[in-house]
Design an enzyme around this catalytic site. Structure first.
Site, PDB file in Angstrom:
ATOM      1  N   GLU A 296      31.981  11.513  30.489  1.00  0.00           N
ATOM      2  CA  GLU A 296      31.373  10.652  31.322  1.00  0.00           C
ATOM      3  C   GLU A 296      31.719   9.282  30.828  1.00  0.00           C
ATOM      4  OE1 GLU A 296      27.596  11.498  32.569  1.00  0.00           O
ATOM      5  OE2 GLU A 296      27.899  13.565  33.132  1.00  0.00           O
TER       6      GLU A 296
ATOM      7  N   HIS B   4      14.690  17.389  44.791  1.00  0.00           N
ATOM      8  CA  HIS B   4      15.076  16.255  44.067  1.00  0.00           C
ATOM      9  C   HIS B   4      15.865  15.501  44.919  1.00  0.00           C
ATOM     10  CE1 HIS B   4      12.623  17.323  40.931  1.00  0.00           C
ATOM     11  NE2 HIS B   4      13.197  16.716  40.025  1.00  0.00           N
TER      12      HIS B   4
ATOM     13  N   ASP C 101      23.850  16.536  35.089  1.00  0.00           N
ATOM     14  CA  ASP C 101      23.249  15.806  33.828  1.00  0.00           C
ATOM     15  C   ASP C 101      21.785  16.298  33.399  1.00  0.00           C
ATOM     16  OD1 ASP C 101      25.451  14.381  33.737  1.00  0.00           O
ATOM     17  OD2 ASP C 101      24.698  12.769  34.351  1.00  0.00           O
TER      18      ASP C 101
HETATM   19  P1  FAD Z   1      16.727  19.716  47.232  1.00  0.00           P
HETATM   20  O1  FAD Z   1      16.444  18.469  47.105  1.00  0.00           O
HETATM   21  O2  FAD Z   1      15.443  20.535  47.534  1.00  0.00           O
HETATM   22  O3  FAD Z   1      17.801  20.167  48.560  1.00  0.00           O
HETATM   23  C1  FAD Z   1      18.879  19.590  48.667  1.00  0.00           C
HETATM   24  C2  FAD Z   1      19.582  19.880  49.840  1.00  0.00           C
HETATM   25  O4  FAD Z   1      20.028  21.310  49.921  1.00  0.00           O
HETATM   26  C3  FAD Z   1      18.656  20.162  51.112  1.00  0.00           C
HETATM   27  O5  FAD Z   1      19.504  19.816  52.344  1.00  0.00           O
HETATM   28  C4  FAD Z   1      18.103  21.361  51.053  1.00  0.00           C
HETATM   29  O6  FAD Z   1      17.746  21.770  52.484  1.00  0.00           O
HETATM   30  C5  FAD Z   1      19.573  22.203  50.546  1.00  0.00           C
HETATM   31  N1  FAD Z   1      19.161  23.297  49.934  1.00  0.00           N
HETATM   32  C6  FAD Z   1      18.224  23.488  48.757  1.00  0.00           C
HETATM   33  N2  FAD Z   1      18.213  24.742  48.416  1.00  0.00           N
HETATM   34  C7  FAD Z   1      19.150  25.520  49.165  1.00  0.00           C
HETATM   35  C8  FAD Z   1      19.412  26.846  49.253  1.00  0.00           C
HETATM   36  N3  FAD Z   1      19.094  27.615  48.396  1.00  0.00           N
HETATM   37  N4  FAD Z   1      20.486  27.003  50.052  1.00  0.00           N
HETATM   38  C9  FAD Z   1      20.936  26.145  51.048  1.00  0.00           C
HETATM   39  N5  FAD Z   1      20.583  25.032  51.138  1.00  0.00           N
HETATM   40  C10 FAD Z   1      19.531  24.704  50.252  1.00  0.00           C
HETATM   41  N6  FAD Z   1      23.484  15.909  41.129  1.00  0.00           N
HETATM   42  C11 FAD Z   1      24.694  15.965  40.535  1.00  0.00           C
HETATM   43  O7  FAD Z   1      25.616  16.409  40.930  1.00  0.00           O
HETATM   44  N7  FAD Z   1      24.830  15.606  38.998  1.00  0.00           N
HETATM   45  C12 FAD Z   1      23.904  15.401  38.327  1.00  0.00           C
HETATM   46  O8  FAD Z   1      23.861  15.069  36.996  1.00  0.00           O
HETATM   47  C13 FAD Z   1      22.526  15.194  38.925  1.00  0.00           C
HETATM   48  N8  FAD Z   1      21.451  14.447  38.305  1.00  0.00           N
HETATM   49  C14 FAD Z   1      20.289  14.286  38.776  1.00  0.00           C
HETATM   50  C15 FAD Z   1      19.237  13.953  38.250  1.00  0.00           C
HETATM   51  C16 FAD Z   1      17.867  13.794  38.825  1.00  0.00           C
HETATM   52  C17 FAD Z   1      17.004  13.105  37.960  1.00  0.00           C
HETATM   53  C18 FAD Z   1      17.916  14.067  40.369  1.00  0.00           C
HETATM   54  C19 FAD Z   1      16.367  13.708  40.900  1.00  0.00           C
HETATM   55  C20 FAD Z   1      19.036  14.449  40.932  1.00  0.00           C
HETATM   56  C21 FAD Z   1      20.289  14.611  40.378  1.00  0.00           C
HETATM   57  N9  FAD Z   1      21.196  15.021  40.902  1.00  0.00           N
HETATM   58  C22 FAD Z   1      22.574  15.400  40.231  1.00  0.00           C
HETATM   59  C23 FAD Z   1      21.229  15.300  42.478  1.00  0.00           C
HETATM   60  C24 FAD Z   1      20.841  16.818  42.644  1.00  0.00           C
HETATM   61  O9  FAD Z   1      22.150  17.453  42.884  1.00  0.00           O
HETATM   62  C25 FAD Z   1      20.331  16.891  44.183  1.00  0.00           C
HETATM   63  O10 FAD Z   1      19.135  16.246  44.276  1.00  0.00           O
HETATM   64  C26 FAD Z   1      20.317  18.198  44.867  1.00  0.00           C
HETATM   65  O11 FAD Z   1      19.852  18.158  46.185  1.00  0.00           O
HETATM   66  C27 FAD Z   1      19.685  19.106  44.166  1.00  0.00           C
HETATM   67  O12 FAD Z   1      18.138  19.082  44.049  1.00  0.00           O
HETATM   68  P2  FAD Z   1      17.107  20.351  44.553  1.00  0.00           P
HETATM   69  O13 FAD Z   1      17.495  21.483  43.766  1.00  0.00           O
HETATM   70  O14 FAD Z   1      15.937  19.598  44.206  1.00  0.00           O
HETATM   71  O15 FAD Z   1      17.441  20.350  46.007  1.00  0.00           O
END
Ligand code: FAD
Length: 521
Positions: free
Chosen positions: A273, A96, A159
């Site tokens: 918020e 994401h 969120d």
């Molecule tokens: P990814 O996008 O898959 O990874 C993000 C980063 O972390 C990359 O660098 C990856 O290599 C690394 N990573 C992933 N897993 C691990 C692991 N296990 N160990 C070490 N590194 C790792 N953020 C907020 O703070 N508050 C919000 O309310 C919020 N709402 C969101 C709503 C939506 C619809 C979206 C798309 C995003 C939102 N986000 C929010 C952002 C979110 O925190 C980031 O997208 C975050 O990267 C988490 O997504 P993911 O788990 O898919 O991680």
């Protein structure tokens, strides 16, 4: 089964391969065995999983996707990369990210979803409850299991809960509870991490603490989180969810800051918020985005004549139990709300279960999927802006640059720096109060690439304006193209970040998609 991966020789869509015990990686003529119990996917199957992210603006080809069974598989992938000249490894949570942060061009992507169920154990440390969960677990599932099986819940959220534990802990994890409990990174006490050296390490504030704080907000640069110990509290049954509208930014911020600064929990709401919206009847950007129920009407005649191009909404929640009577809840709400200076008649509220409240964005996800805007590009911009500069930011950005909206939410609400531990890798502005600003742009299907580029350019214009103006700000979920920008981002903590990298990932194998360090040969 042996999976033979020849990235630099093969360019076809190799069949997805399931490797039970061994795979041989061949890069640059170096062949090494990779003991993986899980699956390895190559070619088109790998690109389908890890070639794109939520941002939808980057498209890269990984060499392979590893679907680990457990930490040993992840350590195996890291060690194989260490033995090669150029292989990198990116953990992918739920993909994401917006700007390719979880991608690895020509590298190995570790799909953490295959480990999602690896841990789920609730325990107590004294009176404090915690749950051990996998780094690949979705917060949504953590919520559901904690509440339904134990009546407990994590204290700090995002969120939207279709995000992974490891993904948000690598950034911060922020929502309306963060003013009280800090970001999600402030609410974990122990981690299991695979470092860039291929070591499997348990860390906490007292054990391997340098690694613990490096990884929290560390943008995946220091290790892959396979287990996190998340603090819990008794889950409330119900939530009163309230929105109140302001015309003046000063009054909105004064009330929001007052609420987040209360020392005594009973003197404030449990969630605070806010967002900016367009002063008009546009269904995506304007008045209709405020009411919480189809029966609610936004009555614009309540707005003073002096109202500007945008308006502000404070979003609040009070937790309560099923056993609390309506009148008790009403009294608590009125006591808190009576001192807020919102526009009379522009107050909306509903009662719903705590779980439904936390899953509120899921409904928006379903709608976006129906109308096709979940799959289109998302040129989002997230920033932290200090209290000192948020007024000027409002005048220039909200009231001018994005006064017609961004086709999605424009969040703005205050957080307290004292709830963030300086030892973590995440960067926030100076000063006790700072605001998170999120321009969550959704793009209609069939939008031309050039129009998306214009939105990206507008984001850059905002960032450049902040830099020129001397704004005290940091990008949240940062994305930079040059080392100079990363150095500016980390400021006087850049050398600490570099030292930590040298300690825990000296070959710069991990999370290449962040584009901070180049892989060392
Ligand atoms: P990814 O996008 O898959 O990874 C993000 C980063 O972390 C990359 O660098 C990856 O290599 C690394 N990573 C992933 N897993 C691990 C692991 N296990 N160990 C070490 N590194 C790792 N953020 C907020 O703070 N508050 C919000 O309310 C919020 N709402 C969101 C709503 C939506 C619809 C979206 C798309 C995003 C939102 N986000 C929010 C952002 C979110 O925190 C980031 O997208 C975050 O990267 C988490 O997504 P993911 O788990 O898919 O991680």
């Amino acid at each position: 089964m042996i999976a033979y991966i020849e990235p630099y020789f093969l360019d076809n869509d190799a069949e997805a391969t399931s490797a039970v015990t061994a795979a041989v990686l061949s890069t640059d003529g170096v062949s090494e065995s990779l003991n993986i119990q899980g699956e390895i996917l190559c070619g088109g199957a790998a690109a389908d999983i890890a070639g794109r992210d939520f941002g939808g603006m980057n498209c890269v080809k990984p060499l392979a996707v590893v679907r680990p069974v457990g930490p040993e598989d992840i350590a195996g992938a890291v060690k194989a990369a260490l033995r090669s000249d150029k292989l990198t490894v990116a953990a992918r949570g739920n993909g994401h990210s917006i700007n390719g942060q979880a991608m690895a061009e020509g590298g190995l992507v570790v799909d953490m979803s295959s480990t999602a169920e690896n841990h789920f154990e609730v325990g107590f440390c004294g009176d404090t409850a915690y749950v051990d969960v996998s780094g690949g677990a979705l917060w949504e599932n953590v919520l559901k299991r904690c509440v339904s099986e134990y009546g407990l819940a994590p204290r700090s959220w995002t969120d939207y809960l279709g995000l992974t534990v490891g993904g948000t802990l690598s950034n911060a994890g922020v929502s309306g509870q963060a003013f009280r409990y800090g970001p999600q990174t402030s609410n974990v006490t122990e981690l299991d991490v695979i470092t860039g050296n291929g070591d499997v390490v348990t860390c906490s504030e007292v054990e391997n603490s340098e690694l613990f704080f490096s990884v929290l907000g560390g943008l995946g640069q220091f290790g892959i989180i396979t287990r996190a110990r998340v603090l819990l509290q008794p889950a409330p049954d119900m939530v009163r969810w309230i929105r109140v509208v302001y015309t003046e930014f000063d009054e909105f911020t004064r009330d929001a800051e007052w609420l987040v600064s209360q020392k005594d929990e009973s003197s404030s709401f449990d969630y605070v918020e806010g967002f900016v919206f367009v002063n008009g009847d546009d269904p995506v950007n304007g008045w209709p985005t405020v009411p919480l129920h189809p029966d609610h009407d936004f009555d614009p005649t309540r707005l003073p004549q002096s109202s500007g191009s945008v308006l502000y909404c404070l979003e609040l929640c009070l937790h309560y139990r099923d056993s609390d009577s309506n009148s008790t809840v009403d009294k608590r709400v009125e006591r808190l709300i009576e001192r807020l200076r919102f526009i009379e008649g522009l107050r909306f509220e509903v009662d719903l279960s705590y779980v439904d409240f936390l899953l509120r964005v899921k409904r928006s996800e379903e709608i976006a999927k129906e109308i096709g805007t979940w799959e289109t590009p998302h040129p989002w911009l997230n920033l932290f802006v200090s209290k000192r500069d948020i007024g000027e930011f409002n005048r220039t950005v909200f009231k001018e640059l994005v006064k017609n909206g961004v086709n999605g939410p424009m969040l703005v609400y205050p957080l307290l720096r004292s709830r963030w531990d300086d030892r973590m890798s995440v960067e926030v502005p100076e000063g006790e109060i700072f605001y998170i600003v999120a321009l969550l742009r959704f793009v209609p299907p069939c939008t031309k690439a050039s129009s998306v580029e214009k939105l990206v350019a507008q984001n850059q214009e905002i960032v450049h304006w902040c830099v020129r103006n001397g704004t005290d700000f940091k990008l949240y979920l940062p994305h930079y193209k040059s080392r100079e920008e990363w150095i500016r981002h980390f400021g006087n903590r850049w050398s600490r970040f570099v030292d930590r990298k040298a300690m825990f990932d000296p070959m710069a194998i991990l999370s290449p998609g962040q584009k901070i360090f180049n892989r060392s040969p």
